[in-house]
Write an enzyme that holds these catalytic residues in place. Structure first.
Site, PDB file in Angstrom:
ATOM      1  N   HIS A   1      38.622  54.404  73.777  1.00 45.18           N
ATOM      2  CA  HIS A   1      39.482  54.390  74.968  1.00 45.18           C
ATOM      3  C   HIS A   1      39.171  53.186  75.863  1.00 45.18           C
ATOM      4  O   HIS A   1      39.380  53.237  77.072  1.00 45.18           O
ATOM      5  CB  HIS A   1      39.365  55.701  75.750  1.00 45.18           C
ATOM      6  N   THR A   2      38.661  52.152  75.263  1.00 45.21           N
ATOM      7  CA  THR A   2      38.407  50.921  76.015  1.00 45.21           C
ATOM      8  C   THR A   2      39.470  49.866  75.725  1.00 45.21           C
ATOM      9  O   THR A   2      39.653  48.945  76.524  1.00 45.21           O
ATOM     10  CB  THR A   2      37.026  50.327  75.652  1.00 45.21           C
ATOM     11  N   ASP A   3      40.183  50.001  74.607  1.00 43.03           N
ATOM     12  CA  ASP A   3      41.082  48.893  74.210  1.00 43.03           C
ATOM     13  C   ASP A   3      42.216  48.685  75.212  1.00 43.03           C
ATOM     14  O   ASP A   3      42.522  47.558  75.590  1.00 43.03           O
ATOM     15  CB  ASP A   3      41.602  49.053  72.767  1.00 43.03           C
TER      16      ASP A   3
ATOM     17  N   GLY B   1      42.305  61.007  63.025  1.00 40.08           N
ATOM     18  CA  GLY B   1      41.720  59.981  63.895  1.00 40.08           C
ATOM     19  C   GLY B   1      41.290  58.747  63.127  1.00 40.08           C
ATOM     20  O   GLY B   1      40.503  57.944  63.608  1.00 40.08           O
TER      21      GLY B   1
ATOM     22  N   SER C   1      46.073  56.735  60.487  1.00 45.14           N
ATOM     23  CA  SER C   1      47.120  56.642  59.465  1.00 45.14           C
ATOM     24  C   SER C   1      48.359  56.010  60.108  1.00 45.14           C
ATOM     25  O   SER C   1      49.162  55.370  59.433  1.00 45.14           O
ATOM     26  CB  SER C   1      47.448  58.026  58.900  1.00 45.14           C
TER      27      SER C   1
ATOM     28  N   ASP D   1      43.544  49.673  66.679  1.00 52.18           N
ATOM     29  CA  ASP D   1      43.797  50.141  65.311  1.00 52.18           C
ATOM     30  C   ASP D   1      44.551  49.087  64.507  1.00 52.18           C
ATOM     31  O   ASP D   1      44.270  48.858  63.333  1.00 52.18           O
ATOM     32  CB  ASP D   1      44.617  51.440  65.335  1.00 52.18           C
TER      33      ASP D   1
ATOM     34  N   GLU E   1      54.572  51.711  68.009  1.00 48.91           N
ATOM     35  CA  GLU E   1      53.984  52.992  68.417  1.00 48.91           C
ATOM     36  C   GLU E   1      54.240  53.263  69.905  1.00 48.91           C
ATOM     37  O   GLU E   1      54.563  54.378  70.298  1.00 48.91           O
ATOM     38  CB  GLU E   1      52.479  52.998  68.115  1.00 48.91           C
TER      39      GLU E   1
ATOM     40  N   GLY F   1      46.293  62.698  60.954  1.00 44.19           N
ATOM     41  CA  GLY F   1      45.845  63.434  62.137  1.00 44.19           C
ATOM     42  C   GLY F   1      44.338  63.570  62.222  1.00 44.19           C
ATOM     43  O   GLY F   1      43.820  64.400  62.955  1.00 44.19           O
TER      44      GLY F   1
HETATM   45  C1  GLA Z   1      43.872  55.723  69.335  1.00 46.50           C
HETATM   46  C2  GLA Z   1      44.658  54.507  69.796  1.00 46.50           C
HETATM   47  C3  GLA Z   1      43.751  53.306  70.027  1.00 46.50           C
HETATM   48  C4  GLA Z   1      42.560  53.652  70.889  1.00 46.50           C
HETATM   49  C5  GLA Z   1      41.904  54.949  70.416  1.00 46.50           C
HETATM   50  C6  GLA Z   1      40.847  55.416  71.381  1.00 46.50           C
HETATM   51  O1  GLA Z   1      43.336  55.507  68.060  1.00 46.50           O
HETATM   52  O2  GLA Z   1      45.643  54.173  68.841  1.00 46.50           O
HETATM   53  O3  GLA Z   1      44.498  52.242  70.566  1.00 46.50           O
HETATM   54  O4  GLA Z   1      42.909  53.706  72.239  1.00 46.50           O
HETATM   55  O5  GLA Z   1      42.832  56.002  70.256  1.00 46.50           O
HETATM   56  O6  GLA Z   1      39.805  54.512  71.420  1.00 46.50           O
END
Ligand code: GLA
Length: 398
Positions: free
Chosen positions: A38-40, A126, A129, A174, A162, A124
């Site tokens: 959750h830093t991106d 994480g 996909s 991602d 997305e 789903g």
């Molecule tokens: C998902 C989002 C990413 C990132 C992560 C959390 O995978 O697609 O952009 O924010 O959650 O780090």
């Protein structure tokens, strides 16, 4: 990702759409993230890698504007005319349609195509996909129609698909990991400059093991978007005092503390997690440089605590898996991975203890809920690419 799977997809393609000598094949991997969650979207730092679980695409151009898609693993089809793109209730087509929609926004003329895809990236879980679908398809279409887009263009395109078509305001981690992954390397991505630094993470003595929870991730898109807004709310308060602050990347712990009283406590809590996590990624990269995997692993546990208590995106099942891992011999670090609310934990495990770790974690989950957790031992591999086969294979297929 075996050749067998690709052959089966090619057979499915031929059965559904007939022979097409212009068909190409693309491999698009899932990703892990060692640390930096959750830093991106806060323009911070992340440390992901592309892995050996991947989606394979067989795709051929059409001369009209029809798109026909077949999701082999779901045994499900979808077709539409490019002039009538709209969100599908089926879910999965949106990752592909979103790519076409964004290409069209860029003024490109996208002809129709036939597509069969399938793979072994758990959905789903994480492992993204979603980025594998977006970026793999974007790469294929770019090749087929000669758009000349760069890897970075394709990563951004996947993210926009997305954000705008699927409706999750995800960051860029991602898609960059998917496009720029390299064998045996983790990517330290500066999500502001999009500069990538590669760190070796291929070691015979360590393994990356993912443990999947059984929990549904239904909250993920709504809660994800809320977290993003909370971070932005914190930034707008801090910006009143320093106009140069553009994102939480520009904020340190002291600045945050100085203005704590101006924020609702939940906003402070979210921002504090992000500021700490950014610092942890930098520390973790320094650990890798010093080859101090123990210290690296400790930071993974700290990251999990922050995600659980401060950012509140964990779940009881994820917490259980991380706590359990921490008490099993040979585990150097563990934490939830990805957006949260279910999905997987990532565990760095001593190679010689991998089997006993898997036994132990499966016993614990079986005791807890009657079902052993799915476990994936992953290897770090390269990013999305065209699959080029030997001539004999190509002749055999078409
Ligand atoms: C998902 C989002 C990413 C990132 C992560 C959390 O995978 O697609 O952009 O924010 O959650 O780090």
């Amino acid at each position: 990702m075996g050749l067998d799977r690709l052959q089966n997809l090619k057979i499915a393609f031929r059965n559904l759409f007939g022979e097409n000598k212009s068909a190409i094949a693309v491999r698009s991997p899932g990703r892990v993230n060692l640390i930096g969650e959750h830093t991106d979207y806060n323009e911070g730092f992340v440390l992901p890698a592309a892995v050996d679980k991947a989606v394979l695409f067989v795709v051929a151009p059409r001369t009209d504007s029809q798109c026909r898609f077949f999701a082999a693993d779901l045994n499900d089809s979808f077709s539409t005319d490019i002039s009538q793109l709209r969100q599908s209730d089926k879910g999965w087509p949106n990752y592909l349609l979103g790519v076409i929609s964004e290409l069209r926004k860029d003024g490109l003329t996208v002809p129709g195509c036939d597509l069969v895809f399938g793979g072994d990236v758990p959905i789903g879980a994480g492992i993204s996909s979603s980025a594998a679908l977006e970026c793999g398809f974007a790469h294929a279409v770019n090749e087929l129609f000669g758009f000349g887009l760069s890897k970075l263009d394709l990563a951004r395109l996947g993210q926009r698909a997305e954000n705008n078509f699927v409706g999750v305001k995800c960051g860029i981690m991602d898609q960059i990991a998917n496009m720029f992954g390299r064998d045996g390397k983790v990517l330290k991505i500066d999500c502001r400059s999009l500069e990538i630094e590669y760190f070796p993470f291929e070691r015979n003595d360590l393994s990356i093991v993912l443990c999947e929870t059984d929990s549904k991730r239904s909250l993920v898109s709504s809660e994800y978007n809320i977290r993003r807004q909370q971070c932005e709310a914190g930034v707008s308060i801090l910006r009143r005092h320093a106009t140069e602050i553009r994102s939480l990347r520009d904020v340190n712990a002291e600045m945050l503390r100085d203005h704590r009283s101006e924020m609702e406590s939940i906003i402070f809590q979210r921002c504090a997690y992000v500021v700490e996590e950014n610092a942890r990624v930098l520390g973790a990269c320094a650990d890798l440089q010093r080859n101090d995997i123990r210290s690296f692993g400790q930071k993974m546990y700290q990251s999990h605590s922050g995600l659980r208590d401060g950012y509140q995106v964990s779940s009881p099942d994820l917490d259980f898996l991380v706590d359990a891992a921490g008490s099993i011999s040979g585990v150097l670090g563990a934490r939830m991975m990805g957006a949260g609310f279910g999905g997987c934990t990532i565990n760095v495990v001593e190679q010689e203890k991998v089997e006993s770790f898997i036994d132990a974690i499966q016993n614990r989950t079986r005791e807890r809920c009657g079902k052993a957790s799915n476990v994936y031992v992953t290897r770090i591999q390269s990013g999305t690419s065209l699959v080029v086969e030997e001539q004999t294979c190509v002749e055999h297929i078409s």
